[in-house]
Design a protein around this motif. Structure first.
Motif, PDB file in Angstrom:
ATOM      1  N   SER A  98      -0.375   4.400  -8.711  1.00 44.57           N
ATOM      2  CA  SER A  98       0.590   3.386  -8.257  1.00 44.57           C
ATOM      3  C   SER A  98       1.725   3.182  -9.264  1.00 44.57           C
ATOM      4  N   THR A 101       4.170   5.886  -8.763  1.00 43.98           N
ATOM      5  CA  THR A 101       4.823   5.679  -7.467  1.00 43.98           C
ATOM      6  C   THR A 101       5.970   4.671  -7.633  1.00 43.98           C
ATOM      7  N   HIS A 102       5.669   3.598  -8.353  1.00 48.59           N
ATOM      8  CA  HIS A 102       6.664   2.544  -8.568  1.00 48.59           C
ATOM      9  C   HIS A 102       7.879   3.080  -9.334  1.00 48.59           C
ATOM     10  N   ASP A 170      -0.216  -1.187   1.391  1.00 48.81           N
ATOM     11  CA  ASP A 170      -0.282  -1.765   0.057  1.00 48.81           C
ATOM     12  C   ASP A 170       0.803  -1.139  -0.809  1.00 48.81           C
ATOM     13  N   SER A 171       1.889  -1.884  -1.045  1.00 49.36           N
ATOM     14  CA  SER A 171       3.017  -1.299  -1.755  1.00 49.36           C
ATOM     15  C   SER A 171       2.661  -0.993  -3.213  1.00 49.36           C
ATOM     16  N   ASP A 172       1.527  -1.496  -3.694  1.00 51.25           N
ATOM     17  CA  ASP A 172       1.143  -1.212  -5.072  1.00 51.25           C
ATOM     18  C   ASP A 172       0.162  -0.046  -5.185  1.00 51.25           C
ATOM     19  N   GLY A 173      -0.095   0.613  -4.085  1.00 46.86           N
ATOM     20  CA  GLY A 173      -1.105   1.675  -4.103  1.00 46.86           C
ATOM     21  C   GLY A 173      -0.536   3.026  -4.503  1.00 46.86           C
ATOM     22  N   PRO A 174      -1.382   4.074  -4.451  1.00 51.82           N
ATOM     23  CA  PRO A 174      -0.906   5.410  -4.794  1.00 51.82           C
ATOM     24  C   PRO A 174       0.033   5.963  -3.726  1.00 51.82           C
TER      25      PRO A 174
END
Ligand code: FAD
Ligand code: MG
Length: 351
Positions: A98, A101-102, A170-174
């Motif tokens: 994550s 990804t961010h 889930d925007s915080d996921g992988p």
């Protein structure tokens, strides 16, 4: 010697910042600082008003976080996922953590915002110039045919070659990442350091520390103040290592990043060949700017925008800064012309 050389300039920058911190702090005994090497530069943590017995544990936790994220985002570390992505055949899909990804998602946003001036996929051209590990061992301009071949490949690409699929809910996921063409390889050197400093500050805050400053190369994140005193930062003169060009007083949380052509460079063909590259030419950016400082809420954004504005130059850079809410800037050109946005929290120190 090379190992030493690559740290000389980041060290001098850090020393200027620390010199200012110490010289201007009447209550300097309350500021505790520790410095370590990370991400190919020096990272320094300063905290104010904490109990010394807690500090060792907290400082260790911060550096552990920095090293954990460095091991993810570094393209120099052969064990990192970024290294594996860069050395896999193009088109291969990777599930990425994550945090990465961010960083890549923000990098792609700044790429769009800057009309391509910010390019998190130019590792190959950065390698050609030899800026993978500080300054190159052989200080030589790459062969024209190699730069032209890279530019030509890029021209053939229908769209930008870093593809990122964000997690569905889930925007915080992988996320899922792949490189569509072998002219693309991740270079997060102009954004990941900022992100990592933001996360380092988050560790300090979780530990209850509200007055702190973290500096990594030209990037910094600042929280709180020193009682009723501001944190005071000096911005180095881009052409005189011993001179402080501007000062910034900070009484609230903010981030500040400076990109310049004086940190990683060599001289060849009578020109400064530096590490901030223009993706349109494959050469060091020659926008006329020599120093760009950006203030933003997050160090990640300040870091990426300082590089983007450096490539864009004075007029387009000003326009970008003025368009973005919560972003301020201080720009210096080679010809002496300089500009700061109306709310930039710093002052020039000389005419
Ligand atoms: P910035 O202006 O913020 O960034 C310049 C860097 O961004 C260049 O060096 C290049 O990597 C890249 N870049 C150049 N042009 C562009 C462009 N147009 N768009 C986007 N990006 C561009 N350095 C080492 O020497 N050894 C290491 O082991 C090492 N490990 C690192 C690990 C991590 C996780 C990170 C984030 C960086 C690492 N670095 C390492 C690089 C180093 O810390 C800095 O990135 C480098 O000093 C440049 O940062 P800057 O803030 O001075 O300049
Ligand atoms: Mg930057």
């Amino acid at each position: 010697m090379i190992a030493l050389k690559k740290y000389i300039i980041p060290v001098s920058l850090l020393l200027i910042i620390l010199f200012w911190l110490v010289r201007w702090q009447p209550d300097r005994h309350d500021v505790h600082t520790t410095t370590q090497l990370a991400m190919g530069t020096l990272v320094s943590l300063s905290v104010w008003g904490t109990k010394p017995e807690n500090e060792e544990k907290v400082f260790a936790a911060v550096f552990e976080k920095i090293r954990q994220l460095e091991a993810v985002a570094s393209r120099q570390d052969v064990n990192s996922i970024v290294y594996r992505i860069n050395h896999a055949p193009s088109g291969e899909k990777f599930t990425i953590p994550s945090e990465l990804t961010h960083i890549v998602a923000k990098g792609l946003q700044v790429h769009l915002l800057s009309g391509g001036a910010f390019d998190p996929g130019l590792a190959h051209i950065s390698d050609l110039w030899g800026f993978t590990q500080g300054v190159p061992e052989v200080e030589k301009i790459p062969e024209k045919r190699l730069i032209d071949a890279w530019l030509e490949k890029r021209k053939q690409c229908f769209d930008y070659g870093i593809h990122l699929k964000l997690p569905d809910n889930d925007s915080d996921g992988p996320g899922l990442l792949w490189l569509a063409d072998d002219s693309f390889a991740l270079d997060l050197g102009a954004i990941a350091k900022g992100y990592i400093l933001d996360q380092a500050m988050a560790v300090l805050k979780r530990e209850g520390i509200i007055n702190a400053l973290i500096v990594g190369g030209g990037d910094m994140i600042i929280a709180g103040a020193k009682g009723d005193q501001p944190w005071r930062i000096g911005i180095q003169h881009p052409r005189d290592r011993d001179k402080v060009m501007a000062s910034v007083e900070v009484l609230q949380d903010m981030a500040l990043a400076t990109s310049g052509d004086y940190e990683r460079f060599f001289m060849a063909d009578g020109q400064r060949q530096h590490h901030i590259l223009d993706p349109k030419t494959g050469h060091p950016a020659r926008s006329g700017l020599i120093s760009v400082s950006i203030q933003a809420r997050e160090a990640m954004i300040a870091d990426a925008l300082s590089t983007a504005v450096f490539v864009l130059g004075m007029e387009k850079g000003k326009a970008l800064i003025e368009r973005l809410e919560g972003v301020e800037g201080m720009l210096v050109q080679e010809n002496g012309e300089r500009w700061k946005s109306s709310r930039f929290p710093g002052q020039w120190l000389e005419e």
